[in-house]
Design an enzyme around this catalytic site. Structure first.
Site, PDB file in Angstrom:
ATOM      1  N   ASP A   1     -12.829  30.733 -40.112  1.00 11.80           N
ATOM      2  CA  ASP A   1     -13.559  31.628 -39.198  1.00 11.80           C
ATOM      3  C   ASP A   1     -14.987  31.810 -39.705  1.00 11.80           C
ATOM      4  O   ASP A   1     -15.193  32.018 -40.906  1.00 11.80           O
ATOM      5  CB  ASP A   1     -12.844  32.978 -39.130  1.00 11.80           C
ATOM      6  CG  ASP A   1     -13.484  33.912 -38.122  1.00 11.80           C
ATOM      7  OD1 ASP A   1     -12.987  33.992 -36.974  1.00 11.80           O
ATOM      8  OD2 ASP A   1     -14.494  34.554 -38.482  1.00 11.80           O
TER       9      ASP A   1
ATOM     10  N   ASN B   1     -25.064  35.111 -32.862  1.00 11.85           N
ATOM     11  CA  ASN B   1     -25.380  34.876 -31.442  1.00 11.85           C
ATOM     12  C   ASN B   1     -26.357  35.912 -30.907  1.00 11.85           C
ATOM     13  O   ASN B   1     -27.292  35.584 -30.181  1.00 11.85           O
ATOM     14  CB  ASN B   1     -24.096  34.918 -30.598  1.00 11.85           C
ATOM     15  CG  ASN B   1     -23.419  33.555 -30.538  1.00 11.85           C
ATOM     16  OD1 ASN B   1     -24.065  32.519 -30.703  1.00 11.85           O
ATOM     17  ND2 ASN B   1     -22.128  33.556 -30.307  1.00 11.85           N
TER      18      ASN B   1
ATOM     19  N   HIS C   1     -27.330  32.259 -27.793  1.00 14.16           N
ATOM     20  CA  HIS C   1     -26.095  31.473 -27.687  1.00 14.16           C
ATOM     21  C   HIS C   1     -26.325  29.976 -27.866  1.00 14.16           C
ATOM     22  O   HIS C   1     -25.443  29.247 -28.309  1.00 14.16           O
ATOM     23  CB  HIS C   1     -25.392  31.779 -26.363  1.00 14.16           C
ATOM     24  CG  HIS C   1     -24.693  33.112 -26.390  1.00 14.16           C
ATOM     25  ND1 HIS C   1     -23.423  33.264 -26.896  1.00 14.16           N
ATOM     26  CD2 HIS C   1     -25.094  34.351 -26.009  1.00 14.16           C
ATOM     27  CE1 HIS C   1     -23.059  34.551 -26.823  1.00 14.16           C
ATOM     28  NE2 HIS C   1     -24.054  35.227 -26.294  1.00 14.16           N
TER      29      HIS C   1
ATOM     30  N   ASP D   1     -24.282  27.713 -30.314  1.00 18.83           N
ATOM     31  CA  ASP D   1     -23.571  26.464 -29.991  1.00 18.83           C
ATOM     32  C   ASP D   1     -23.920  25.380 -31.006  1.00 18.83           C
ATOM     33  O   ASP D   1     -23.049  24.649 -31.477  1.00 18.83           O
ATOM     34  CB  ASP D   1     -23.944  25.988 -28.584  1.00 18.83           C
ATOM     35  CG  ASP D   1     -23.288  26.841 -27.505  1.00 18.83           C
ATOM     36  OD1 ASP D   1     -23.662  26.691 -26.322  1.00 18.83           O
ATOM     37  OD2 ASP D   1     -22.409  27.673 -27.859  1.00 18.83           O
TER      38      ASP D   1
ATOM     39  N   GLU E   1     -15.068  31.187 -32.563  1.00 17.26           N
ATOM     40  CA  GLU E   1     -15.648  30.660 -33.808  1.00 17.26           C
ATOM     41  C   GLU E   1     -14.538  30.391 -34.834  1.00 17.26           C
ATOM     42  O   GLU E   1     -14.747  30.443 -36.039  1.00 17.26           O
ATOM     43  CB  GLU E   1     -16.683  31.650 -34.378  1.00 17.26           C
ATOM     44  CG  GLU E   1     -16.107  32.969 -34.870  1.00 17.26           C
ATOM     45  CD  GLU E   1     -16.153  34.082 -33.824  1.00 17.26           C
ATOM     46  OE1 GLU E   1     -16.189  33.770 -32.607  1.00 17.26           O
ATOM     47  OE2 GLU E   1     -16.140  35.251 -34.218  1.00 17.26           O
TER      48      GLU E   1
END
Lengths: 240, 312
Positions: free
Chosen positions: B181, B189, B194, B198, B224
């Site tokens: 994680d 983010n 975002h 990504d 994630e």
């Protein structure tokens, strides 16, 4: 570049007519390739000129299966070469023989009439072919792949690379393999005039013409080994 | 030798017949020839595989029907279209030809243009079939892949772990798992946007994909979250792989100005390994790895917590 040498060296040309054959139709079936048609007619003659005797033997000995196979082959060839009468006669005989091969038939039907028709058609076609071929006094059907080319100066390296090239073609089962033979033949004949090599080359040509690539591979290996033997012999003589 | 032309294998015991077909087809195709059934079967398995086979029906020893049946039994050759070319005009032969799997039947005498047209049509059909198969594979792959990262998706993960669990159970070999994680990713983010998020996920995915072996699997489990399934790997192996991944992420030094831990992206990992037994299901090992991940988070993040499987 490899050339099909028939166009350079073969004097044989298609006649205006040929008994038993529809030449116009035959040429049409081969995209008007006169050279190929000529070669195939010759091949047909040399391979099947005694087919009627062979067929008679099979029928006499009761080997209907072998007889049927031969008749079927003749039928197919007759179709491809536009030999209409032979095709029809072979077709009729094949049907009779097929019935004889079926277990439930009583085998009472005789094949004499149908065989006689095939024999007549074959003899008629073969006679025509023989007359045509004799008129050109063709000595040996198998030399039409030799071309008149000047051998390269470094003859041995070329011979080895040509041999390897031909091995590759055989591995691929390429039907054009025989086109790779002409230059090799010329180079070998010039550099190593030898009865043994000439025999091997002739055998090789025959096997390539029949697409027997396994046999051709063996013969080519023999040629390679014979050349090595000749080279050693030449070197020993030079040393002396 | 040209390699772009389709390859056709011509099978006939009579050289004259081969020469005629060769003449008709050689301009646009690579031709191979065989004189008998046995040779044909061998050549059909050699590269380059033929794209089509023109097969005589009646041959000594092995007839065309038998050759066709043999070719249809082999996975390498079953999809090669076969056209019978024969002097036989018997309807039962034609019927049998189609029954054993031929796609067409041409009787002698034939017209060269008809042979060319039929060969061309069947090659076109073959090309379309291959194209459809390729597209099907692509669609299938897409349905099992996470579109952002290129890793396997959850569907593929479930499929994989279930099938490998059975194999590992049968052979009594260990399966290892890493549950991964990204720490404070929501903050990342929020801070960077975002799109940057990504890109970060893609960068992490590349590390995972490059670190594992071909037989293992990396999957995106959630936003994630990632899972790595490591086949035939005990707990020491899991620790080795997990530590390596941690080190590589640290070395990448991806800035994370909004992290409570450090000024770079960090990962937390839970790792475990088990030799499956029939009392445990694959979900249990995922659950255990998840709980070990939770421990890693509690102990300060940016670390791996791993132990051999024990029921939690």
């Amino acid at each position: 570049m490899m050339q099909n040498s028939a166009e350079n060296s073969s004097p044989l040309s298609l006649p205006g007519s040929l008994p038993g054959f529809n030449l116009d139709k035959g040429l049409k079936l081969l995209n008007s390739n006169t050279q190929l048609f000529t070669r195939l007619l010759k091949e047909f003659y040399y391979k099947y000129r005694i087919a009627d005797e062979q067929l008679q033997q099979y029928l006499f000995s009761g080997d209907i299966k072998a007889a049927r196979l031969l008749v079927h082959t003749l039928k197919g060839l007759a179709a491809n070469l536009a030999a209409g009468d032979l095709y029809r006669a072979a077709n009729a005989l094949e049907k009779v023989l097929e019935k004889k091969l079926q277990p439930e038939t009583d085998n009472k039907h005789h094949h004499d009439a149908e065989f006689a028709d095939v024999q007549t058609a074959l003899l008629y076609s073969m006679h025509g072919l023989s007359t045509w071929l004799d008129s050109h006094k063709t000595k040996n059907m198998h030399h039409y792949y030799l071309i008149k080319a000047k051998p390269p100066s470094d003859a041995h390296n070329t011979i080895e690379s040509l041999i390897q090239s031909l091995f590759q073609q055989l591995q691929f089962a390429n039907p054009q393999s025989i086109d790779f033979l002409a230059e090799l033949q010329q180079a070998i004949v010039k550099k190593y005039p030898s009865y043994v090599l000439n025999s091997y080359l002739l055998e090789l040509e025959l096997e390539l013409d029949r697409f027997q690539f396994g046999a051709a591979n063996l013969i080519l290996t023999n040629i390679q080994q014979e050349i090595i033997r000749l080279q050693r012999s030449q070197r020993s003589m030079a040393a002396v | 030798m040209t390699i772009n032309k389709p390859t056709i294998l011509i099978v006939d015991d009579e050289p004259v017949n081969i020469k005629i077909l060769n003449e008709i087809l050689k301009q646009e195709h690579q031709i191979k020839v065989a004189n008998n059934g046995r040779q044909a079967i061998n050549l059909a398995h050699l590269q380059p595989l033929p794209d089509m086979i023109l097969l005589d029906l009646l041959m000594p020893d092995m007839d065309g029907f038998t050759v066709c049946e043999q070719l249809k039994k082999s996975s390498c050759t079953r999809d090669i279209p076969i056209i019978f070319i024969t002097a036989s005009d018997a309807e039962e032969d034609e019927n049998k030809g189609f029954e054993v799997g031929a796609v067409d039947f041409i009787t002698r005498p034939f017209s060269p243009s008809i042979v060319q047209a039929r060969v061309k049509n069947h090659l076109l059909l073959l090309h379309q079939k291959r194209e459809l198969q390729r597209m099907h594979q692509e669609v299938l792959a897409l349905s099992l892949t996470d579109s952002l990262t290129g890793l396997s998706n959850r569907r593929r993960l479930n499929e994989f772990i279930n099938q490998e669990w059975i194999r590992a159970l049968r052979n009594q070999i260990p399966i290892g798992i890493l549950f991964i994680d990204l720490d404070h990713f929501k903050n990342y983010n929020d801070y960077y946007g975002h799109t940057a998020g990504d890109h970060c996920l893609q960068a992490i995915s590349r590390v995972l994909q490059n670190r594992i072996r071909e037989q293992d699997l990396s999957a995106r489990y959630g936003g994630e979250e990632f899972i790595c399934i490591l086949l035939d790997t005990d707990i020491d192996g899991v620790i080795r792989v997990g530590s390596d991944i941690l080190r590589q992420i640290r070395e990448m030094n991806i800035p994370h100005a909004n992290s409570a831990i450090d000024n770079r992206i960090t990962l937390s990992m839970g790792g475990t390994a088990i030799i499956p037994n029939s009392n445990i299901y694959p979900d249990s090992i995922i659950e255990t790895a998840d709980k070990l991940l939770y421990i890693a988070k509690k102990e300060g993040r940016d670390r791996l917590v791993a132990q051999a499987y024990a029921p939690v």
